[in-house]
Write a protein that holds these residues in place. Structure first.
Motif, PDB file in Angstrom:
ATOM      1  N   LYS A  80       0.790  -1.329  -0.095  1.00 43.87           N
ATOM      2  CA  LYS A  80       0.163  -0.009   0.046  1.00 43.87           C
ATOM      3  C   LYS A  80       0.754   1.355  -0.030  1.00 43.87           C
ATOM      4  N   LEU A  81       1.901   1.296   1.062  1.00 48.24           N
ATOM      5  CA  LEU A  81       2.907   2.250   0.907  1.00 48.24           C
ATOM      6  C   LEU A  81       3.380   2.777  -0.356  1.00 48.24           C
ATOM      7  N   ASP A  82       4.024   1.518  -1.035  1.00 54.35           N
ATOM      8  CA  ASP A  82       4.658   1.998  -2.133  1.00 54.35           C
ATOM      9  C   ASP A  82       3.889   2.706  -3.246  1.00 54.35           C
ATOM     10  N   LYS A  83       2.529   2.020  -3.223  1.00 57.54           N
ATOM     11  CA  LYS A  83       1.540   2.889  -4.278  1.00 57.54           C
ATOM     12  C   LYS A  83       1.199   4.207  -3.861  1.00 57.54           C
ATOM     13  N   ILE A  84       1.194   4.725  -2.655  1.00 59.28           N
ATOM     14  CA  ILE A  84       0.635   6.141  -2.297  1.00 59.28           C
ATOM     15  C   ILE A  84       1.772   6.856  -2.033  1.00 59.28           C
ATOM     16  N   PHE A  85       3.039   6.481  -1.599  1.00 56.21           N
ATOM     17  CA  PHE A  85       3.845   7.379  -1.227  1.00 56.21           C
ATOM     18  C   PHE A  85       4.454   8.335  -2.496  1.00 56.21           C
ATOM     19  N   PRO A  86       4.869   7.888  -3.554  1.00 58.19           N
ATOM     20  CA  PRO A  86       5.190   8.682  -4.568  1.00 58.19           C
ATOM     21  C   PRO A  86       4.175   9.909  -4.840  1.00 58.19           C
ATOM     22  N   ILE A  87       2.919   9.502  -4.713  1.00 61.09           N
ATOM     23  CA  ILE A  87       2.013  10.884  -4.942  1.00 61.09           C
ATOM     24  C   ILE A  87       2.060  11.831  -3.559  1.00 61.09           C
ATOM     25  N   ALA A  88       2.149  11.182  -2.546  1.00 61.05           N
ATOM     26  CA  ALA A  88       2.129  11.975  -1.386  1.00 61.05           C
ATOM     27  C   ALA A  88       3.416  12.767  -1.206  1.00 61.05           C
ATOM     28  N   MET A  89       4.664  12.202  -1.542  1.00 61.00           N
ATOM     29  CA  MET A  89       5.834  13.005  -1.439  1.00 61.00           C
ATOM     30  C   MET A  89       5.946  13.845  -2.834  1.00 61.00           C
ATOM     31  N   THR A  90       5.421  13.673  -3.730  1.00 56.44           N
ATOM     32  CA  THR A  90       5.405  14.651  -4.819  1.00 56.44           C
ATOM     33  C   THR A  90       4.565  15.772  -4.534  1.00 56.44           C
ATOM     34  N   ILE A  91       3.412  15.466  -3.803  1.00 55.81           N
ATOM     35  CA  ILE A  91       2.698  16.719  -3.405  1.00 55.81           C
ATOM     36  C   ILE A  91       3.362  17.596  -2.239  1.00 55.81           C
ATOM     37  N   PHE A  92       3.904  17.041  -1.259  1.00 57.02           N
ATOM     38  CA  PHE A  92       4.768  17.686  -0.378  1.00 57.02           C
ATOM     39  C   PHE A  92       6.055  18.375  -0.779  1.00 57.02           C
ATOM     40  N   LEU A  93       6.767  17.909  -1.792  1.00 56.69           N
ATOM     41  CA  LEU A  93       7.930  18.553  -2.384  1.00 56.69           C
ATOM     42  C   LEU A  93       7.362  19.854  -3.232  1.00 56.69           C
ATOM     43  N   PHE A  94       6.255  19.717  -3.890  1.00 59.47           N
ATOM     44  CA  PHE A  94       5.575  20.633  -4.736  1.00 59.47           C
ATOM     45  C   PHE A  94       5.082  21.833  -3.900  1.00 59.47           C
ATOM     46  N   VAL A  95       4.269  21.617  -3.018  1.00 62.74           N
ATOM     47  CA  VAL A  95       3.645  22.361  -2.117  1.00 62.74           C
ATOM     48  C   VAL A  95       4.809  23.300  -1.245  1.00 62.74           C
ATOM     49  N   ILE A  96       5.803  22.669  -0.659  1.00 61.03           N
ATOM     50  CA  ILE A  96       6.785  23.265   0.062  1.00 61.03           C
ATOM     51  C   ILE A  96       7.650  24.199  -0.833  1.00 61.03           C
ATOM     52  N   VAL A  97       8.168  23.766  -1.878  1.00 56.11           N
ATOM     53  CA  VAL A  97       8.960  24.387  -2.957  1.00 56.11           C
ATOM     54  C   VAL A  97       8.136  25.762  -3.440  1.00 56.11           C
ATOM     55  N   SER A  98       6.946  25.449  -3.816  1.00 58.16           N
ATOM     56  CA  SER A  98       5.961  26.537  -4.000  1.00 58.16           C
ATOM     57  C   SER A  98       5.794  27.750  -2.962  1.00 58.16           C
ATOM     58  N   ASN A  99       5.452  27.080  -1.795  1.00 55.20           N
ATOM     59  CA  ASN A  99       5.266  28.147  -0.545  1.00 55.20           C
ATOM     60  C   ASN A  99       6.585  28.877  -0.349  1.00 55.20           C
ATOM     61  N   TRP A 100       7.715  28.285  -0.367  1.00 55.42           N
ATOM     62  CA  TRP A 100       9.085  28.866  -0.062  1.00 55.42           C
ATOM     63  C   TRP A 100       9.656  29.681  -1.293  1.00 55.42           C
ATOM     64  N   MET A 101       9.232  29.766  -2.269  1.00 59.69           N
ATOM     65  CA  MET A 101       9.384  30.430  -3.412  1.00 59.69           C
ATOM     66  C   MET A 101       8.686  31.439  -3.351  1.00 59.69           C
ATOM     67  N   GLY A 102       7.399  31.569  -2.793  1.00 60.71           N
ATOM     68  CA  GLY A 102       6.830  32.593  -2.767  1.00 60.71           C
ATOM     69  C   GLY A 102       6.855  33.731  -1.788  1.00 60.71           C
ATOM     70  N   LEU A 103       8.246  33.389  -0.855  1.00 63.43           N
ATOM     71  CA  LEU A 103       8.809  34.282  -0.044  1.00 63.43           C
ATOM     72  C   LEU A 103       9.947  34.998  -0.482  1.00 63.43           C
ATOM     73  N   LEU A 104      10.225  34.462  -1.654  1.00 63.10           N
ATOM     74  CA  LEU A 104      11.557  35.447  -2.357  1.00 63.10           C
ATOM     75  C   LEU A 104      11.317  36.759  -2.784  1.00 63.10           C
ATOM     76  N   PRO A 105      12.425  37.338  -2.996  1.00 58.04           N
ATOM     77  CA  PRO A 105      12.003  39.006  -3.174  1.00 58.04           C
ATOM     78  C   PRO A 105      11.517  39.154  -4.610  1.00 58.04           C
ATOM     79  N   GLY A 106      10.580  40.005  -4.755  1.00 54.59           N
ATOM     80  CA  GLY A 106       9.936  40.105  -6.491  1.00 54.59           C
ATOM     81  C   GLY A 106       8.608  39.444  -6.262  1.00 54.59           C
ATOM     82  N   PHE A 107       8.186  38.417  -5.550  1.00 51.09           N
ATOM     83  CA  PHE A 107       7.052  37.690  -5.467  1.00 51.09           C
ATOM     84  C   PHE A 107       6.091  38.862  -4.610  1.00 51.09           C
ATOM     85  N   GLY A 108       4.979  39.080  -5.526  1.00 52.38           N
ATOM     86  CA  GLY A 108       4.302  40.170  -5.049  1.00 52.38           C
ATOM     87  C   GLY A 108       4.535  41.522  -5.064  1.00 52.38           C
TER      88      GLY A 108
END
Length: 253
Positions: A80-108
């Motif tokens: 079960k874990l091998d099936k859902i883990f790639p999706i969950a980990m991809t979501i985590f990486l995409f969300v955290i990179v997007s969130n932290w990039m939003g704090l860079l100078p120039g955003f907004g």
């Protein structure tokens, strides 16, 4: 001339058009986050894999392995874990990179001015990806849809759908509970969407207000807070994906 504070809009802004398609600032930011993850992936692929990792490989393996063990405590069963883990980990990486990039100078803060309802407002070229509810809803749809598909693959369509659709003549209570379960699946998408959107939009407003009032030293602690909040939101989104899958892929008793 006195400076005037202009709060960010609830929705994203259109930067340009590709035919009839509107390219918005949050969409541009999302492609930037994807590009960062793609570059990291290509760097890892280019490096020779070592059985005893070091450097960048060891950091990546530590992060991925740590999350695999963490999620393994929730989803019992390696299959079960091998099936859902790639999706969950991809979501985590995409969300955290997007969130932290939003704090860079120039955003907004970097963009162009245009007239909106009689007022001149700044339209930023880049905004945090999830400061738009459309982006959070899209990610929620991906998460919930993946949970449904994988749960059906484990339990079978008849068993899985039997959780929601029960013969009212044989079990009227079960029919009512099944409808509540079906409603809860829809409500998950709503809670997923507005939890992430609300936190990211509130953080965006907070940083703008503090930067407007005290533009130099005062915003720094709040930036640190938003770095932490960005991590927590990414963790919560991926964690709930794992939890909901663990529940959905278990047989109903």
């Amino acid at each position: 001339m006195e400076a005037k504070f202009t709060p960010p809009t609830l929705g994203s802004e259109t930067i340009f058009h590709l035919g009839v398609f509107e390219v918005r600032n949050t969409l541009i930011a999302s492609f930037m986050a994807i590009f960062v993850l793609l570059v990291i992936g290509l760097i890892l692929r280019k490096q020779k894999y070592a059985l005893v990792p070091s450097g960048f490989q060891s950091v990546v393996e530590m992060v991925i392995g740590g999350f695999y063990d963490f999620f393994g405590n929730i989803v019992h069963g390696e299959k079960k874990l091998d099936k859902i883990f790639p999706i969950a980990m991809t979501i985590f990486l995409f969300v955290i990179v997007s969130n932290w990039m939003g704090l860079l100078p120039g955003f907004g803060s970097i963009g162009f001015f245009e007239e909106h309802h009689g007022h001149t407002v700044l339209v930023p070229f880049f905004r945090s990806t999830f400061a738009d509810v459309n982006m959070t809803l899209a990610l929620a749809l991906i998460s919930i849809s993946s949970i449904q598909v994988l749960s059906i693959s484990f339990l079978g369509a008849k068993t899985y759908l039997g959780k929601f659709f029960v013969n009212p003549l044989k079990n009227p209570v079960g029919t009512f509970i099944g409808l509540l379960e079906l409603l809860s699946e829809v409500s998950k998408m709503i809670s997923f969407s507005f939890r992430l959107y609300g936190n990211l939009f509130a953080g965006e407003v907070l940083l703008l207000v503090i930067s407007f009032l005290v533009p130099f030293i005062a915003p720094l602690p709040f930036y640190g807070l938003e770095v932490f909040v960005g991590f927590v939101q990414a963790l919560v989104f991926s964690f709930l994906t794992i939890v909901f899958f663990s529940i959905a892929s278990s047989e109903h008793h």
